[in-house]
Design an enzyme around this catalytic site. Structure first.
Site, mmCIF file in Angstrom:
data_model
loop_
_atom_site.group_PDB
_atom_site.id
_atom_site.type_symbol
_atom_site.label_atom_id
_atom_site.label_comp_id
_atom_site.label_asym_id
_atom_site.label_seq_id
_atom_site.Cartn_x
_atom_site.Cartn_y
_atom_site.Cartn_z
ATOM 1 N N PHE A 76 0.823 -1.205 0.000
ATOM 2 C CA PHE A 76 0.000 0.000 0.000
ATOM 3 C C PHE A 76 0.859 1.257 0.000
ATOM 4 O O PHE A 76 1.857 1.330 0.714
ATOM 5 C CB PHE A 76 -0.896 0.050 1.244
ATOM 6 C CG PHE A 76 -1.759 -1.168 1.434
ATOM 7 C CD1 PHE A 76 -3.011 -1.247 0.855
ATOM 8 C CD2 PHE A 76 -1.307 -2.242 2.202
ATOM 9 C CE1 PHE A 76 -3.796 -2.362 1.024
ATOM 10 C CE2 PHE A 76 -2.086 -3.368 2.375
ATOM 11 C CZ PHE A 76 -3.341 -3.427 1.783
ATOM 12 N N ASP A 77 0.453 2.227 -0.794
ATOM 13 C CA ASP A 77 0.943 3.588 -0.620
ATOM 14 C C ASP A 77 0.239 4.126 0.625
ATOM 15 O O ASP A 77 -0.822 3.645 0.999
ATOM 16 C CB ASP A 77 0.594 4.414 -1.860
ATOM 17 C CG ASP A 77 1.015 5.863 -1.725
ATOM 18 O OD1 ASP A 77 2.115 6.102 -1.220
ATOM 19 O OD2 ASP A 77 0.227 6.742 -2.108
ATOM 20 N N LYS A 78 0.818 5.124 1.292
ATOM 21 C CA LYS A 78 0.196 5.637 2.520
ATOM 22 C C LYS A 78 -0.809 6.745 2.232
ATOM 23 O O LYS A 78 -2.013 6.577 2.450
ATOM 24 C CB LYS A 78 1.254 6.146 3.508
ATOM 25 C CG LYS A 78 0.642 6.642 4.830
ATOM 26 C CD LYS A 78 1.712 7.101 5.803
ATOM 27 C CE LYS A 78 2.275 8.472 5.432
ATOM 28 N NZ LYS A 78 1.298 9.575 5.664
ATOM 29 N N LYS A 93 10.177 2.248 -4.577
ATOM 30 C CA LYS A 93 8.985 1.405 -4.449
ATOM 31 C C LYS A 93 8.944 0.368 -5.571
ATOM 32 O O LYS A 93 8.669 -0.814 -5.339
ATOM 33 C CB LYS A 93 7.716 2.266 -4.492
ATOM 34 C CG LYS A 93 7.564 3.237 -3.329
ATOM 35 C CD LYS A 93 6.286 4.048 -3.484
ATOM 36 C CE LYS A 93 6.148 5.097 -2.391
ATOM 37 N NZ LYS A 93 4.902 5.894 -2.529
ATOM 38 N N ILE A 128 -1.328 -1.148 -4.269
ATOM 39 C CA ILE A 128 -2.499 -0.275 -4.197
ATOM 40 C C ILE A 128 -2.021 1.149 -4.016
ATOM 41 O O ILE A 128 -1.356 1.482 -3.026
ATOM 42 C CB ILE A 128 -3.432 -0.670 -3.028
ATOM 43 C CG1 ILE A 128 -3.929 -2.108 -3.202
ATOM 44 C CG2 ILE A 128 -4.632 0.273 -2.955
ATOM 45 C CD1 ILE A 128 -3.106 -3.140 -2.521
#
Length: 617
Positions: A310-312, A490, A508
């Site tokens: 996940f991205d934050k 990433k 995501i």
């Protein structure tokens, strides 16, 4: 003639059924054998006509289809004067095809519903200022349109005047109305529940979000997974093999009835249709719930995930951060804040917006020689002063002195989960702000659901400092969390998990900054809100950026994969049982075989249709 016969296939089925019924009623009452025989012969010939035409068309393109097997079987039955079986087999085959089409149409109901939602007309402002109803195809970008209560929004656009509430279920799957006012974006196919608005057309026709959704769902339903492609290849060789087997049986046994019965029993209809119907129904369910699954291959990969990354910001968090803590150093702070606001006004980053909101009204100065430092911040000239705004790494790059007090403040801010915004003017640190984002409501519970669905690793990658990332990670119970990561970091992390560790990875993100990772992952999932980039770069789009749809999406793909396996088991199992019955029992014949064969096709279709009603428990 061929076209006429195929066009009236349903009518032929009906006539064939009436003739068969007439034959048997006559046999059981009057007992006239001529009427019995000729009714069955005519029913056989009528019923065989469309089947034979389809068989001929298949053979012309060098395909031995199911129609070829049935045609040969029916001709053989007529030659040995088994009129009852030839008539009943053709009727059952045609009637089964009719039922298949009816039930398959239901599985495609989601795309049909979407298509019916597409707006057909619009109220367009003409040169004299009046609004005239025109076809939606006649609307161009820049046209001003009027939307009244209860009407569909005809194009993607921006509200010029008026207010109202819009039902955006066709785009997001969420039925709760969304308030719209001047400057708000609206989407084609949504419905204005109340109010009256004027909009300017930004995107029209197939370029609208709604148009792209329809296009994507149609492409997805027509695409084929690896399993489907394998079954197509299998059927290509399996069907001729049945034909060869029947010939060998006749060659050794000289029992033509046994040979043609094998032709009927060996038809792979349920096997060919079972997998596609599961995928189509699964994609249709997703479309209804604001989840775009881009094809059957996506379903296959998604259902086998073991890692989600996940991205934050904007994914696990709301994406609307605010300044929670701040420290000022030295003199002339008001001037420093004015310079900071002037620089941040140039950026559309969420942190910049939070800083501007915190500073409020101030004096803005012209900004020159702006340099954006990737993963660091901005360096620019303001009123002849060199201003650096960004994180700690940028301060070190610019050789800004960080004393013990400042380092202590930085550590405290990071420990509290803040993202840091430091401002230095002419080499001297002036402002330290800690910006925090709120975690999305319900995300923790949704992550637990993902774990229960079999996701072993929940990982967060963020450009924020490690302290902020750790705070969010602890609160959400994530497996891993890594901060200070640039987009390329990433992407490298995703590549490492896939290539070195062999994991099935979903990423995501927001579909913009994270596009390299979205493209590299086995499954890229965009928190879309209907944006162009999100739709185009990812494999799955959550149309209203609702994180709670993610467990439903994963559960749906797992249910679809299970359903696909069930259909394969039903199809193969029925063929094996039929052939075993033929070898080891006395009661199996062509008619019973065709009845069971058509029943198995309906069974796999109805089993697939269950996915249209799927809900996550």
């Amino acid at each position: 003639m061929q076209r006429y016969i195929l066009k009236n296939k349903n009518l032929i089925t009906l006539i064939s059924g009436v003739l068969i019924a007439t034959a048997f009623i006559n046999l059981w009452t009057v007992g006239n054998m001529d009427i019995f025989v000729w009714s069955l012969v005519i029913a056989s010939i009528l019923g065989a006509a469309p089947i034979a035409i389809q068989a001929y068309q298949a053979l012309r393109v060098k395909v031995v289809s199911i129609d070829v097997l049935v045609t040969i079987a029916v001709i053989g039955a007529l030659l040995i004067q088994s009129y009852e079986e030839s008539a009943i087999v053709t009727f059952l085959f045609l009637f089964g095809a009719f039922l298949e089409q009816r039930t398959l149409n239901k599985t495609r109901s989601a795309i049909k519903e979407l298509t019916e939602m597409a707006p057909e007309s619009a109220l367009k402002q003409m040169e004299n200022g009046e609004f005239v109803e025109v076809e939606v195809d006649d609307v161009d970008e820049g046209d001003v349109l009027l939307v009244k209560t209860g009407a569909k929004v005809p194009v993607d656009g921006t509200v010029l005047t008026g207010e109202g509430s819009i039902n955006e279920a066709s785009i997001t799957g969420e039925s709760l109305p969304v308030g719209k006012e001047k400057g708000s974006n609206v989407f084609a196919g949504t419905i204005l529940d109340n109010g009256t608005i004027q909009i300017v057309a930004d995107r029209v026709g197939e370029d609208t979000t709604f148009g792209k959704i329809i296009e994507l769902v149609e492409e997805a339903q027509d695409s084929k997974s690896e399993a489907e492609r394998f079954i197509d290849r299998f059927a290509k060789y399996y069907t001729p093999a049945v034909l060869v087997l029947a010939f060998i049986v006749w060659l050794f046994s000289r029992d033509i009835e046994l040979a043609i019965t094998i032709l009927v029993l060996g038809c792979p209809g349920a096997l060919v249709i079972g997998v596609p119907v599961s995928n189509v129904a699964g994609i249709g369910n997703g479309a209804r719930h604001g989840i775009l699954l881009k094809g059957s291959e996506v379903i296959s990969d998604f259902s086998r995930l073991d890692t989600m990354i996940f991205d934050k910001t904007g994914t696990l968090t709301v994406g609307n951060p605010s300044v929670a803590e701040k420290e000022y150093y030295g003199d002339n702070i008001d001037e420093a804040l004015g310079y900071l606001a002037s620089v941040e006004r140039e950026s559309d980053h969420p942190l910049a917006k939070a800083v501007l909101e915190e500073i409020g009204a101030t004096t803005f100065s012209p900004v020159e020689n702006t340099e954006v430092v990737k993963g660091g911040g901005i360096v620019a000239s303001v009123n002849g002063h060199k201003v650096a705004v960004g994180n700690l790494a940028l301060m070190e790059r610019e050789d800004i002195e960080i004393n013990e007090k400042t380092r202590s403040d930085v550590e405290r801010f990071e420990k509290n989960g803040n993202s840091l915004v430091l401002t230095a003017i002419d080499g001297e640190l002036k402002v330290l702000m800690g910006v925090r984002d709120r975690i999305r409501p319900g995300v923790k519970e949704d992550l637990q659901k993902l774990k229960k669905l079999g996701v072993k690793n929940l990982v967060m990658l963020s450009g924020d400092n490690q302290g902020t990332v750790d705070v969010v990670s602890r609160e959400l119970g994530l497996t891993e969390a890594h901060g200070n990561m640039l987009p390329e970091d990433k992407a490298a992390y995703v590549r490492k998990l896939i290539e070195e560790k062999g994991q099935k990875v979903a990423f995501i993100g927001d579909g913009v900054n994270d596009s390299p990772s979205l493209a590299l992952a086995n499954i890229g999932i965009a928190m879309g809100s209907g944006t162009d980039v999100a739709i185009e770069t990812s494999d799955v789009v959550l149309m209203n950026s609702d994180f709670s749809r993610l467990p439903h999406a994963l559960g749906l793909t797992k249910a679809t994969a299970r359903n696909m396996k069930q259909n394969i088991f039903i199809a193969v199992g029925v063929v094996l049982v039929l052939l075993a019955s033929l070898l080891f029992s006395e009661w199996m014949n062509m008619s019973i075989g065709m009845l069971v064969h058509e029943g198995s096709i309906l069974a796999v279709i109805l089993n697939g249709m269950r996915l249209l009603r799927y809900k996550l428990r």
